[in-house]
Design a protein around this motif. Structure first.
Motif, PDB file in Angstrom:
ATOM      1  N   GLY A  85       4.050   4.670   7.504  1.00 34.44           N
ATOM      2  CA  GLY A  85       3.915   5.546   6.345  1.00 34.44           C
ATOM      3  C   GLY A  85       3.184   4.897   5.193  1.00 34.44           C
ATOM      4  N   ASN A  86       2.682   5.746   4.305  1.00 33.37           N
ATOM      5  CA  ASN A  86       2.030   5.244   3.100  1.00 33.37           C
ATOM      6  C   ASN A  86       2.537   5.954   1.844  1.00 33.37           C
ATOM      7  OD1 ASN A  86       0.782   7.723   3.443  1.00 33.37           O
ATOM      8  ND2 ASN A  86      -1.259   6.886   3.752  1.00 33.37           N
ATOM      9  N   LEU A  87       3.557   6.809   2.007  1.00 37.30           N
ATOM     10  CA  LEU A  87       4.154   7.510   0.879  1.00 37.30           C
ATOM     11  C   LEU A  87       5.640   7.701   1.152  1.00 37.30           C
ATOM     12  CD1 LEU A  87       3.596   9.159  -1.799  1.00 37.30           C
ATOM     13  CD2 LEU A  87       3.574  11.174  -0.320  1.00 37.30           C
ATOM     14  N   VAL A  88       6.477   7.406   0.135  1.00 38.14           N
ATOM     15  CA  VAL A  88       7.916   7.636   0.245  1.00 38.14           C
ATOM     16  C   VAL A  88       8.333   8.544  -0.903  1.00 38.14           C
ATOM     17  CG1 VAL A  88      10.228   6.616   0.258  1.00 38.14           C
ATOM     18  CG2 VAL A  88       8.320   5.356   1.252  1.00 38.14           C
ATOM     19  N   THR A 126      17.152   5.986  -0.852  1.00 37.60           N
ATOM     20  CA  THR A 126      16.860   6.661   0.410  1.00 37.60           C
ATOM     21  C   THR A 126      15.671   7.574   0.182  1.00 37.60           C
ATOM     22  OG1 THR A 126      19.168   6.594   1.081  1.00 37.60           O
ATOM     23  CG2 THR A 126      17.770   8.167   2.223  1.00 37.60           C
ATOM     24  N   GLY A 127      14.743   7.581   1.128  1.00 38.55           N
ATOM     25  CA  GLY A 127      13.549   8.410   0.946  1.00 38.55           C
ATOM     26  C   GLY A 127      12.974   8.903   2.252  1.00 38.55           C
ATOM     27  N   ASN A 186      11.300  -2.670  -2.700  1.00 39.33           N
ATOM     28  CA  ASN A 186      10.516  -3.416  -1.713  1.00 39.33           C
ATOM     29  C   ASN A 186      11.049  -3.210  -0.302  1.00 39.33           C
ATOM     30  OD1 ASN A 186       8.884  -4.359  -3.763  1.00 39.33           O
ATOM     31  ND2 ASN A 186       9.705  -6.441  -3.746  1.00 39.33           N
ATOM     32  N   ASP A 187      12.376  -3.187  -0.148  1.00 36.91           N
ATOM     33  CA  ASP A 187      12.992  -2.945   1.158  1.00 36.91           C
ATOM     34  C   ASP A 187      12.605  -1.561   1.668  1.00 36.91           C
ATOM     35  OD1 ASP A 187      14.645  -3.656   3.365  1.00 36.91           O
ATOM     36  OD2 ASP A 187      16.377  -2.671   2.442  1.00 36.91           O
ATOM     37  N   LEU A 188      12.628  -0.562   0.784  1.00 32.67           N
ATOM     38  CA  LEU A 188      12.234   0.799   1.133  1.00 32.67           C
ATOM     39  C   LEU A 188      10.768   0.836   1.589  1.00 32.67           C
ATOM     40  CD1 LEU A 188      13.521   3.758   0.829  1.00 32.67           C
ATOM     41  CD2 LEU A 188      12.115   3.895  -1.223  1.00 32.67           C
ATOM     42  N   LYS A 189       9.896   0.168   0.832  1.00 34.30           N
ATOM     43  CA  LYS A 189       8.470   0.146   1.170  1.00 34.30           C
ATOM     44  C   LYS A 189       8.212  -0.607   2.473  1.00 34.30           C
ATOM     45  CE  LYS A 189       5.552  -0.127  -2.412  1.00 34.30           C
ATOM     46  NZ  LYS A 189       4.924  -0.590  -3.676  1.00 34.30           N
ATOM     47  N   ASN A 190       8.926  -1.704   2.708  1.00 38.31           N
ATOM     48  CA  ASN A 190       8.776  -2.448   3.966  1.00 38.31           C
ATOM     49  C   ASN A 190       9.121  -1.571   5.161  1.00 38.31           C
ATOM     50  OD1 ASN A 190       8.055  -4.829   2.616  1.00 38.31           O
ATOM     51  ND2 ASN A 190      10.128  -5.655   2.651  1.00 38.31           N
ATOM     52  N   LEU A 218       0.811  -1.223   0.000  1.00 35.94           N
ATOM     53  CA  LEU A 218       0.000   0.000   0.000  1.00 35.94           C
ATOM     54  C   LEU A 218       0.844   1.272   0.000  1.00 35.94           C
ATOM     55  CD1 LEU A 218      -2.657  -1.138   2.622  1.00 35.94           C
ATOM     56  CD2 LEU A 218      -2.848  -1.169   0.123  1.00 35.94           C
ATOM     57  N   VAL A 219       2.151   1.127   0.159  1.00 35.06           N
ATOM     58  CA  VAL A 219       3.057   2.284   0.183  1.00 35.06           C
ATOM     59  C   VAL A 219       3.361   2.702  -1.249  1.00 35.06           C
ATOM     60  CG1 VAL A 219       5.329   3.138   0.867  1.00 35.06           C
ATOM     61  CG2 VAL A 219       4.062   1.589   2.387  1.00 35.06           C
ATOM     62  N   ARG A 220       3.187   3.986  -1.527  1.00 36.49           N
ATOM     63  CA  ARG A 220       3.477   4.532  -2.857  1.00 36.49           C
ATOM     64  C   ARG A 220       4.840   5.208  -2.827  1.00 36.49           C
ATOM     65  NH1 ARG A 220       1.981   9.225  -6.047  1.00 36.49           N
ATOM     66  NH2 ARG A 220       1.173  10.192  -4.179  1.00 36.49           N
ATOM     67  N   VAL A 221       5.632   5.002  -3.878  1.00 32.99           N
ATOM     68  CA  VAL A 221       6.960   5.611  -3.999  1.00 32.99           C
ATOM     69  C   VAL A 221       6.900   6.637  -5.119  1.00 32.99           C
ATOM     70  CG1 VAL A 221       9.402   5.191  -4.476  1.00 32.99           C
ATOM     71  CG2 VAL A 221       8.077   3.498  -3.194  1.00 32.99           C
ATOM     72  N   THR A 222       7.406   7.844  -4.837  1.00 34.46           N
ATOM     73  CA  THR A 222       7.350   8.932  -5.807  1.00 34.46           C
ATOM     74  C   THR A 222       8.597   9.804  -5.688  1.00 34.46           C
ATOM     75  OG1 THR A 222       6.004  10.790  -6.599  1.00 34.46           O
ATOM     76  CG2 THR A 222       6.061  10.432  -4.220  1.00 34.46           C
TER      77      THR A 222
END
Length: 121
Positions: A79-82, A110-111, A68-72, A26-30
């Protein structure tokens, strides 16, 4: 023979992308800073690969595993946004591939992690 089988299993495990943990999908990366009422939760770093296993892992799996590691880690913070701050990839020579192909050995992202209403869950 048994040691060779164990080594093969270790190499294959090193070749797969880091899996997503429950909730991390559910985490979005932008690359864009959030607007609205998002709360900053901290910074995280996600990575996959090293000088040994990276040479046996596809570039796609290195990138997917780092993401995936960043989102985990972002999900673990709630969090839900990186927002990605930095992207790095280690590279080496061809490992016997034709034409001097460059191959990544590791990828690190990194985020900044945010909790935003209406994002994800």
């Amino acid at each position: 023979m048994k040691r060779l089988s164990v080594l093969a299993l270790v190499l294959m495990a090193g070749c797969a992308a880091i899996p997503l943990k429950p909730g991390a999908e559910l985490v979005r990366v932008t690359h864009m800073e959030p607007t609205g009422e998002c709360k900053w939760l901290g910074d995280v770093t996600g990575s996959q690969g090293d000088s040994f296993t990276g040479q046996y892992t596809t570039n796609a799996n290195l990138e997917t595993g780092a993401r995936n590691d960043l989102k985990n880690k972002a999900a673990a913070l709630g969090g839900n946004l990186v927002v990605v701050i930095t992207e790095r990839a280690g590279q080496t020579g061809n490992f016997g591939l034709e034409g001097g192909t460059i191959h990544r050995t590791d990828v690190t992202l990194t985020g900044s992690v945010y909790r935003c209403p209406g994002e994800g869950s």
